[in-house]
Motif scaffolding. Structure first.
Motif, PDB file in Angstrom:
ATOM      1  N   PRO A 149       0.822  -1.221   0.000  1.00 37.16           N
ATOM      2  CA  PRO A 149       0.000   0.000   0.000  1.00 37.16           C
ATOM      3  C   PRO A 149       0.854   1.269   0.000  1.00 37.16           C
ATOM      4  O   PRO A 149       1.920   1.307   0.607  1.00 37.16           O
ATOM      5  CB  PRO A 149      -0.811  -0.121   1.282  1.00 37.16           C
ATOM      6  CG  PRO A 149      -0.785  -1.575   1.635  1.00 37.16           C
ATOM      7  CD  PRO A 149       0.531  -2.094   1.163  1.00 37.16           C
ATOM      8  N   THR A 150       0.356   2.273  -0.690  1.00 38.72           N
ATOM      9  CA  THR A 150       1.109   3.492  -0.945  1.00 38.72           C
ATOM     10  C   THR A 150       0.888   4.520   0.156  1.00 38.72           C
ATOM     11  O   THR A 150      -0.259   4.882   0.436  1.00 38.72           O
ATOM     12  CB  THR A 150       0.698   4.105  -2.294  1.00 38.72           C
ATOM     13  OG1 THR A 150       0.833   3.113  -3.308  1.00 38.72           O
ATOM     14  CG2 THR A 150       1.566   5.307  -2.627  1.00 38.72           C
ATOM     15  N   THR A 175       8.749  11.978  -2.968  1.00 38.20           N
ATOM     16  CA  THR A 175       9.525  10.814  -3.398  1.00 38.20           C
ATOM     17  C   THR A 175      10.779  10.617  -2.551  1.00 38.20           C
ATOM     18  O   THR A 175      11.226   9.488  -2.359  1.00 38.20           O
ATOM     19  CB  THR A 175       9.920  10.927  -4.886  1.00 38.20           C
ATOM     20  OG1 THR A 175      10.671  12.138  -5.099  1.00 38.20           O
ATOM     21  CG2 THR A 175       8.676  10.923  -5.770  1.00 38.20           C
ATOM     22  N   ARG A 176      11.352  11.721  -2.054  1.00 32.50           N
ATOM     23  CA  ARG A 176      12.519  11.565  -1.178  1.00 32.50           C
ATOM     24  C   ARG A 176      12.145  10.795   0.090  1.00 32.50           C
ATOM     25  O   ARG A 176      12.976  10.085   0.660  1.00 32.50           O
ATOM     26  CB  ARG A 176      13.110  12.930  -0.832  1.00 32.50           C
ATOM     27  CG  ARG A 176      14.034  13.493  -1.902  1.00 32.50           C
ATOM     28  CD  ARG A 176      14.825  14.687  -1.411  1.00 32.50           C
ATOM     29  NE  ARG A 176      13.982  15.860  -1.248  1.00 32.50           N
ATOM     30  CZ  ARG A 176      13.766  16.756  -2.210  1.00 32.50           C
ATOM     31  NH1 ARG A 176      14.329  16.587  -3.399  1.00 32.50           N
ATOM     32  NH2 ARG A 176      13.009  17.812  -1.993  1.00 32.50           N
ATOM     33  N   SER A 177      10.897  10.943   0.521  1.00 35.69           N
ATOM     34  CA  SER A 177      10.455  10.268   1.745  1.00 35.69           C
ATOM     35  C   SER A 177       9.970   8.848   1.499  1.00 35.69           C
ATOM     36  O   SER A 177      10.182   7.964   2.334  1.00 35.69           O
ATOM     37  CB  SER A 177       9.322  11.075   2.404  1.00 35.69           C
ATOM     38  OG  SER A 177       9.754  12.364   2.766  1.00 35.69           O
ATOM     39  N   TYR A 178       9.310   8.610   0.359  1.00 31.17           N
ATOM     40  CA  TYR A 178       8.605   7.342   0.200  1.00 31.17           C
ATOM     41  C   TYR A 178       9.008   6.507  -1.020  1.00 31.17           C
ATOM     42  O   TYR A 178       8.804   5.302  -1.018  1.00 31.17           O
ATOM     43  CB  TYR A 178       7.088   7.610   0.120  1.00 31.17           C
ATOM     44  CG  TYR A 178       6.531   8.292   1.335  1.00 31.17           C
ATOM     45  CD1 TYR A 178       6.562   7.678   2.583  1.00 31.17           C
ATOM     46  CD2 TYR A 178       5.954   9.562   1.242  1.00 31.17           C
ATOM     47  CE1 TYR A 178       6.036   8.308   3.710  1.00 31.17           C
ATOM     48  CE2 TYR A 178       5.428  10.193   2.358  1.00 31.17           C
ATOM     49  CZ  TYR A 178       5.475   9.560   3.589  1.00 31.17           C
ATOM     50  OH  TYR A 178       4.964  10.179   4.697  1.00 31.17           O
ATOM     51  N   ALA A 179       9.500   7.113  -2.074  1.00 31.86           N
ATOM     52  CA  ALA A 179       9.711   6.365  -3.316  1.00 31.86           C
ATOM     53  C   ALA A 179      10.979   5.520  -3.265  1.00 31.86           C
ATOM     54  O   ALA A 179      11.986   5.904  -2.671  1.00 31.86           O
ATOM     55  CB  ALA A 179       9.786   7.317  -4.497  1.00 31.86           C
ATOM     56  N   ASP A 219       0.929  -3.702  -8.555  1.00 37.05           N
ATOM     57  CA  ASP A 219       0.909  -5.147  -8.379  1.00 37.05           C
ATOM     58  C   ASP A 219       0.835  -5.407  -6.881  1.00 37.05           C
ATOM     59  O   ASP A 219       0.458  -4.525  -6.111  1.00 37.05           O
ATOM     60  CB  ASP A 219       2.115  -5.799  -9.052  1.00 37.05           C
ATOM     61  CG  ASP A 219       3.441  -5.231  -8.565  1.00 37.05           C
ATOM     62  OD1 ASP A 219       3.464  -4.615  -7.464  1.00 37.05           O
ATOM     63  OD2 ASP A 219       4.464  -5.405  -9.253  1.00 37.05           O
ATOM     64  N   GLY A 220       1.226  -6.560  -6.456  1.00 32.39           N
ATOM     65  CA  GLY A 220       1.066  -6.885  -5.048  1.00 32.39           C
ATOM     66  C   GLY A 220       2.019  -6.153  -4.123  1.00 32.39           C
ATOM     67  O   GLY A 220       1.795  -6.101  -2.913  1.00 32.39           O
ATOM     68  N   THR A 221       3.084  -5.556  -4.669  1.00 31.03           N
ATOM     69  CA  THR A 221       4.102  -4.943  -3.810  1.00 31.03           C
ATOM     70  C   THR A 221       4.384  -3.472  -4.109  1.00 31.03           C
ATOM     71  O   THR A 221       4.907  -2.770  -3.252  1.00 31.03           O
ATOM     72  CB  THR A 221       5.432  -5.712  -3.944  1.00 31.03           C
ATOM     73  OG1 THR A 221       5.843  -5.710  -5.319  1.00 31.03           O
ATOM     74  CG2 THR A 221       5.287  -7.143  -3.460  1.00 31.03           C
ATOM     75  N   HIS A 222       4.038  -2.997  -5.318  1.00 26.72           N
ATOM     76  CA  HIS A 222       4.410  -1.631  -5.698  1.00 26.72           C
ATOM     77  C   HIS A 222       3.312  -0.972  -6.523  1.00 26.72           C
ATOM     78  O   HIS A 222       2.461  -1.644  -7.116  1.00 26.72           O
ATOM     79  CB  HIS A 222       5.707  -1.636  -6.532  1.00 26.72           C
ATOM     80  CG  HIS A 222       6.902  -2.079  -5.777  1.00 26.72           C
ATOM     81  ND1 HIS A 222       7.299  -3.400  -5.736  1.00 26.72           N
ATOM     82  CD2 HIS A 222       7.797  -1.389  -5.028  1.00 26.72           C
ATOM     83  CE1 HIS A 222       8.395  -3.508  -4.994  1.00 26.72           C
ATOM     84  NE2 HIS A 222       8.714  -2.296  -4.556  1.00 26.72           N
ATOM     85  N   ARG A 223       3.395   0.377  -6.552  1.00 32.88           N
ATOM     86  CA  ARG A 223       2.586   1.161  -7.474  1.00 32.88           C
ATOM     87  C   ARG A 223       3.553   1.945  -8.359  1.00 32.88           C
ATOM     88  O   ARG A 223       4.585   2.446  -7.893  1.00 32.88           O
ATOM     89  CB  ARG A 223       1.644   2.107  -6.733  1.00 32.88           C
ATOM     90  CG  ARG A 223       0.648   2.786  -7.666  1.00 32.88           C
ATOM     91  CD  ARG A 223      -0.521   3.397  -6.924  1.00 32.88           C
ATOM     92  NE  ARG A 223      -1.511   3.933  -7.855  1.00 32.88           N
ATOM     93  CZ  ARG A 223      -2.471   3.238  -8.413  1.00 32.88           C
ATOM     94  NH1 ARG A 223      -2.595   1.961  -8.116  1.00 32.88           N
ATOM     95  NH2 ARG A 223      -3.327   3.792  -9.256  1.00 32.88           N
ATOM     96  N   TYR A 224       3.206   2.054  -9.660  1.00 35.01           N
ATOM     97  CA  TYR A 224       4.105   2.639 -10.655  1.00 35.01           C
ATOM     98  C   TYR A 224       3.398   3.788 -11.380  1.00 35.01           C
ATOM     99  O   TYR A 224       2.220   3.676 -11.728  1.00 35.01           O
ATOM    100  CB  TYR A 224       4.518   1.589 -11.693  1.00 35.01           C
ATOM    101  CG  TYR A 224       5.014   0.296 -11.091  1.00 35.01           C
ATOM    102  CD1 TYR A 224       6.366   0.108 -10.811  1.00 35.01           C
ATOM    103  CD2 TYR A 224       4.126  -0.748 -10.816  1.00 35.01           C
ATOM    104  CE1 TYR A 224       6.821  -1.094 -10.273  1.00 35.01           C
ATOM    105  CE2 TYR A 224       4.569  -1.941 -10.279  1.00 35.01           C
ATOM    106  CZ  TYR A 224       5.915  -2.114  -9.997  1.00 35.01           C
ATOM    107  OH  TYR A 224       6.354  -3.295  -9.459  1.00 35.01           O
ATOM    108  N   TYR A 225       4.132   4.868 -11.619  1.00 39.22           N
ATOM    109  CA  TYR A 225       3.635   6.014 -12.378  1.00 39.22           C
ATOM    110  C   TYR A 225       4.631   6.295 -13.492  1.00 39.22           C
ATOM    111  O   TYR A 225       5.839   6.418 -13.242  1.00 39.22           O
ATOM    112  CB  TYR A 225       3.509   7.248 -11.480  1.00 39.22           C
ATOM    113  CG  TYR A 225       2.455   7.129 -10.405  1.00 39.22           C
ATOM    114  CD1 TYR A 225       1.181   7.665 -10.599  1.00 39.22           C
ATOM    115  CD2 TYR A 225       2.731   6.489  -9.198  1.00 39.22           C
ATOM    116  CE1 TYR A 225       0.206   7.570  -9.608  1.00 39.22           C
ATOM    117  CE2 TYR A 225       1.767   6.387  -8.205  1.00 39.22           C
ATOM    118  CZ  TYR A 225       0.511   6.920  -8.419  1.00 39.22           C
ATOM    119  OH  TYR A 225      -0.463   6.814  -7.443  1.00 39.22           O
ATOM    120  N   PHE A 226       4.142   6.440 -14.711  1.00 33.56           N
ATOM    121  CA  PHE A 226       5.017   6.681 -15.860  1.00 33.56           C
ATOM    122  C   PHE A 226       4.387   7.714 -16.781  1.00 33.56           C
ATOM    123  O   PHE A 226       3.186   7.652 -17.068  1.00 33.56           O
ATOM    124  CB  PHE A 226       5.247   5.386 -16.644  1.00 33.56           C
ATOM    125  CG  PHE A 226       6.079   5.563 -17.888  1.00 33.56           C
ATOM    126  CD1 PHE A 226       7.458   5.660 -17.812  1.00 33.56           C
ATOM    127  CD2 PHE A 226       5.473   5.643 -19.143  1.00 33.56           C
ATOM    128  CE1 PHE A 226       8.217   5.824 -18.963  1.00 33.56           C
ATOM    129  CE2 PHE A 226       6.225   5.810 -20.290  1.00 33.56           C
ATOM    130  CZ  PHE A 226       7.608   5.901 -20.200  1.00 33.56           C
TER     131      PHE A 226
END
Length: 287
Positions: A149-150, A175-179, A219-226
């Motif tokens: 979860p994000t 992103t510095r904190s979480y990505a 997916d089950g472990t990550h979220r992706y933004y492109f």
């Protein structure tokens, strides 16, 4: 003093723990291959200050084993060396090469101007850009990968969608904190394969990238933004910003070669003026 003490200690360990091939001396023999011998003194500096007897024995045995393997190969090489092998000449040529290389490094260090202006860089690129064909597709894009979860997902979604300058700065803070991965420089170029490696396999490929210019997925472990801004396919000319470091190295290599050629010529002309160079006519040659 410490090194001498280390060798003396190792010598005691050697006498106590291994067979010494000759009567114990201040510099015992560790190994022999035909007429070559390895002495303990050749291991000076290899023993840690607090080495135990077992440690010193291991170090000695390992070094002696490597030495013996090298010595056997050298002996075998000498037995099979061509009869016309001129070792003196090879050694002389190798020494001359080392001395010359060392002096050339000094010359380059003293005379090479490593400053490259943007104008010079651009001019070099324009003159040589045909040699910078891409071997793989590259992209200008934004990309973020965060755990799922994000954390603060609604905030991330808002910052990603708005695209305002102030939100771009806030997105960078987020992103510095979480990505885990964040590519947020929209003027930078990245290999498409490098970005694709951060996504589930097959998500982004040279065949589908144009049809997936912007997406988010999880997916089950990550979220992706492109978000794709620009694509340059394989075999196109790479933009200067992508090959800038390569171009700078090429410019400096050319300068280095010019410095050496110019200095060699200056030295030759100087010694010729001093009558330190003589060429003899064919009548003097012994062929």
């Amino acid at each position: 003093m410490k090194l001498a003490l280390g060798l003396a200690t190792a010598s005691l360990f050697l006498c106590a723990c291994t067979e010494v091939p000759e009567a114990t001396t201040d510099d015992p023999v560790l190994a022999r291959v035909h007429q070559r011998e390895l002495h303990l003194s050749e291991m000076e500096g290899m023993f840690p200050p607090q080495a135990s007897r077992a440690d010193s024995t291991v170090i000695i045995e390992a070094f002696a084993n490597r030495w013996a393997r090298d010595a056997v190969l050298l002996w075998e090489s000498e037995q099979n060396a061509p009869s016309d092998l001129n070792l003196d000449r090879l050694v002389r040529d190798y020494r001359a090469s080392l001395v010359r290389s060392s002096y050339e490094e000094q010359l380059v260090s003293a005379k090479l101007d490593s400053t490259i202006s943007q104008q010079e860089l651009e001019a070099y690129y324009e003159a040589t850009k045909e040699q910078y064909q891409l071997e793989k597709p590259i992209v200008r894009c934004l990309f973020v990968r965060v755990p799922y979860p994000t954390p603060e997902e609604s905030r991330l979604q808002e910052l990603w969608n708005n695209g305002k300058p102030q939100d771009t700065a806030a997105l960078a803070d987020y992103t510095r904190s979480y990505a885990e991965v964040a590519l947020l420089n929209d003027s930078a170029w990245y290999g498409l394969d490098e970005v694709a490696q951060q996504l589930p396999e097959g998500t982004l490929t040279p065949d589908n990238v144009n049809s997936k210019r912007e997406f988010s997925q999880q997916d089950g472990t990550h979220r992706y933004y492109f978000r794709l801004f620009e694509l340059k396919p394989r075999k196109e000319i790479a933009p200067l910003s992508y090959v800038e470091e390569q171009a700078r190295r090429a410019i400096l290599h050319t300068r280095k070669r010019e410095v050496l050629e110019r200095t060699r010529e200056e030295i030759f002309e100087r010694e010729a003026r001093r009558n330190n160079i003589t060429f003899f006519s064919p009548d003097n040659w012994e062929l």
